[in-house]
Each structure stands twice: as C-alpha cells, then as structure tokens.
Scaffold this motif. Structure first.
Motif, PDB file in Angstrom:
ATOM      1  N   SER A   1      -7.837  12.680 -14.682  1.00 54.97           N
ATOM      2  CA  SER A   1      -7.427  13.515 -15.805  1.00 54.97           C
ATOM      3  C   SER A   1      -7.124  12.616 -16.991  1.00 54.97           C
ATOM      4  CB  SER A   1      -6.176  14.318 -15.408  1.00 54.97           C
ATOM      5  OG  SER A   1      -5.908  15.287 -16.382  1.00 54.97           O
ATOM      6  N   VAL A   2      -7.737  12.917 -18.100  1.00 54.89           N
ATOM      7  CA  VAL A   2      -7.542  12.080 -19.287  1.00 54.89           C
ATOM      8  C   VAL A   2      -7.228  12.951 -20.499  1.00 54.89           C
ATOM      9  CG1 VAL A   2      -9.060  10.220 -18.486  1.00 54.89           C
ATOM     10  CG2 VAL A   2     -10.017  12.072 -19.887  1.00 54.89           C
ATOM     11  N   GLY A   3      -6.640  12.304 -21.489  1.00 59.28           N
ATOM     12  CA  GLY A   3      -6.580  12.889 -22.806  1.00 59.28           C
ATOM     13  C   GLY A   3      -7.693  12.250 -23.617  1.00 59.28           C
ATOM     14  N   VAL A   4      -7.925  12.742 -24.811  1.00 54.03           N
ATOM     15  CA  VAL A   4      -8.972  12.136 -25.619  1.00 54.03           C
ATOM     16  C   VAL A   4      -8.507  12.044 -27.076  1.00 54.03           C
ATOM     17  CG1 VAL A   4     -10.185  14.352 -25.847  1.00 54.03           C
ATOM     18  CG2 VAL A   4     -11.425  12.244 -26.218  1.00 54.03           C
ATOM     19  N   CYS A   5      -8.734  10.859 -27.651  1.00 57.20           N
ATOM     20  CA  CYS A   5      -8.482  10.696 -29.077  1.00 57.20           C
ATOM     21  C   CYS A   5      -9.822  10.807 -29.791  1.00 57.20           C
ATOM     22  CB  CYS A   5      -7.846   9.339 -29.374  1.00 57.20           C
ATOM     23  SG  CYS A   5      -6.087   9.342 -29.030  1.00 57.20           S
ATOM     24  N   VAL A   6      -9.963  11.831 -30.637  1.00 58.33           N
ATOM     25  CA  VAL A   6     -11.196  12.046 -31.392  1.00 58.33           C
ATOM     26  C   VAL A   6     -10.962  11.544 -32.811  1.00 58.33           C
ATOM     27  CG1 VAL A   6     -12.839  13.767 -32.242  1.00 58.33           C
ATOM     28  CG2 VAL A   6     -11.752  14.071 -30.000  1.00 58.33           C
ATOM     29  N   ARG A   7     -11.825  10.610 -33.234  1.00 63.00           N
ATOM     30  CA  ARG A   7     -11.661  10.024 -34.568  1.00 63.00           C
ATOM     31  C   ARG A   7     -12.869  10.350 -35.422  1.00 63.00           C
ATOM     32  NH1 ARG A   7      -8.906   5.448 -36.581  1.00 63.00           N
ATOM     33  NH2 ARG A   7      -8.121   5.072 -34.479  1.00 63.00           N
TER      34      ARG A   7
END
Ligand SMILES: [Zn+2]
Ligand SMILES: [Zn+2]
Length: 307
Positions: free
Chosen positions: A184-190
């Motif tokens: 399970s991950v989070g994601v940083c969208v740039r």
C-alpha cells in the motif's frame, strides 16, 4: 493541475448496498444533511483538459467517467484517460480496471506487489490480455519520481512518486502472501511545468516520518478519512474490527490524524476515502465542525481543486 474527485467514499460507497446504519438510512431517506458518494477515484490533469490520470480505479468507474465530460471519448474509439495509478490492491481501488476491457490500451502504474496481487492467478485478468500490449504496467519504485506517460509514451506533464504508507495486503490476499511495504502506497503527483504537488495518501495505518515528509510543503493533501474513531464499526454493531486493524488511522482522538497532522505545513487539506459510518459525512455534525475548524475539507463527488 486540475484535480477532480470522481468518488470520495471508502469501499462499499455511501450508502452501502447492505448497510442500514444511521448514515446510510439517513442518506437514502433524505433525513440527514449528507450527499451520497461513490467509491474513491480521482482524476488529475496537468492542463485541466486532456491527458487525464486516474488515481485508483473503483468498481464504479463507468458511471464516474460518464459523470465528468472531459473523460468522454473524443472519437469513435478513444479515451482521454492517459494512465491509471493504483495505490493498493484493495478491490475498491482496482476492480474497475476489469471494466475498462473493451479492447483499449491501458497504462497502469503500480508497485510490483500490487501488480502481482492483481494479475497472478487471477483468471479474470485474461480479459485485459486479449491482444499484445493491452496493458502496459509501469512499476513504481519507492522514492523514485516517474514521468507519467500514456500508452504511446507521450508525457502527461505529471510525475508520480510512491510513498510507503503503513498498510496491509488486500483482504482476499491476506492468507496468500506475507505483508510487504509495497502493498500500500501513497503517491506524490507533481506537475512538471509548475512544480505543484498533490500528496495523495488515501490509506494510512499510522503516521511515519515518510508520511510526514510527503505531506510537508504539498500544495494539496488528500488523506485517509475512512473512520472517525477506532471503534466506529464495533460500536455500531457492524463487525469486530477496529480501524487500525483495517489499516486506517482514525481522524479523531489524541493519536488521530487530525491531532497528529495539526503542525504539518501544507496547502489544501482534504479527507477522502470516507466510510459510510463516519459521522463527519453529516454536514451539520459536531465532527464535521471540528474538521472544518482545523482547516480540513471532506471530499465529495464532483469536488474540484485547481493548483
Ligand atoms: Zn479502500
Ligand atoms: Zn452504512
């Protein structure tokens, strides 16, 4: 960057088909101030018009696409959806992939653990193997920002970086595999052009240094708002599991996310993946007032955030 919330509820949605809790009964009957919500899915586009990236792909993806005209086909066989990012293998996050099977090429970003969990031994996955190259999997490695590209390799103007968020394997794989950090991950969208960052962490069992780092300085934060309290389900006679046993840190309480994240510097703060039992879904509740007073919003279907 334009962020459009297609679905804001946790697994089961709001109301949930087999749930007669006060919230679900109230929203069905129109006796509470709350709006129905579909299961979590968010669309992001750098220019707000084309090359949409979906964060998760819920079982309700067909109606979610129909609900937002920029996701409609622009030709006889077409989709403005350039890529899909999966944050974990829970069915409310990835079952919709199987509904996007009409001989269309898909690009899916996921960790190795999530890809294996979805594809291995899954006879239904064959529907996405009807022709060579139907699905291009792009592996996300922890801490590496990857350019998000479509099936032809064209850039979307966005990058994604996976962040380890304490979690667990999906329920249907709990007996089949041992837990691993990439379940399970989070994601940083740039957004490449502006450098603006969306920190998207919809499943978080506890707040670690990695989680804190991902949130700090983000222009918008979407965070796990599944449960208000630890004993939310047992207290309503809806099961025996506490929030933490389902890998969701509750919002309230001395160790809840509201208290723990009070000092984190970030732009917009939004709770998403809200379970139908959560009292903050009611717009006139004291729980909603507490969240609002602390500077948080509760996501709704159709919410837009422009960064
Ligand atoms: Zn979920
Ligand atoms: Zn309910």
């Amino acid at each position: 960057m334009l962020i459009r919330v297609l679905g804001s509820a946790a697994g089961g949605g709001f109301p949930q088909w087999n749930c007669g809790c006060p919230n679900c009964r109230g929203v069905r009957g129109g006796s509470i101030r709350a709006s129905a919500r579909t299961q979590e899915c968010v669309a992001v586009s750098a220019d707000g018009e084309s090359a949409w990236v979906l964060l998760n792909c819920s079982p309700e993806i067909r109606s979610q696409i129909e609900s937002f005209p920029p996701l409609h086909p622009r030709g006889p066989r077409d989709s403005p959806i350039a890529a899909i990012v999966l944050t974990n293998g829970d069915l409310d996050h990835c079952l919709g992939l199987l509904s996007l099977r009409e001989s269309h090429r898909l690009t899916v970003y996921a960790t190795d653990a999530v890809q294996r969990g979805f594809t291995r031994g899954n006879v239904l996955y064959r529907t996405l193997e009807r022709f060579p190259g139907q699905v291009t999997w792009r592996l996300m490695k922890i801490g590496c920002a990857e350019a998000i590209v479509d099936a032809d390799g064209r850039p979307t103007g966005l990058t994604a970086e996976a962040i380890v968020t304490p979690g667990k394997p999906p329920v249907h794989l709990e007996e089949q595999k041992s837990p691993e950090p990439e379940d399970s991950v989070g994601v940083c969208v740039r957004e490449v052009r502006t450098g603006r960052v969306l920190a998207y962490l919809s499943g978080v069992a506890s707040i670690t240094d990695d989680v804190r780092r991902a949130l700090t300085g983000a222009d918008a934060v979407f965070f796990d708002g599944t449960f208000w309290s630890s004993d939310e389900l047992p207290a309503q006679g809806l099961g025996s599991k506490r929030a933490e046993q389902m890998a969701h840190l509750p919002v309230a309480g001395p160790n809840g996310s509201l208290a723990q994240l009070a000092g984190v510097r970030a732009g917009r703060r939004i709770y998403i993946h809200v379970n139908n039992t959560n009292p903050m879904l009611r717009e006139d509740s004291s729980e909603r007032a507490a969240v609002t007073a602390a500077g948080w919003d509760v996501a709704w279907d159709g919410m837009e955030v422009r960064l």
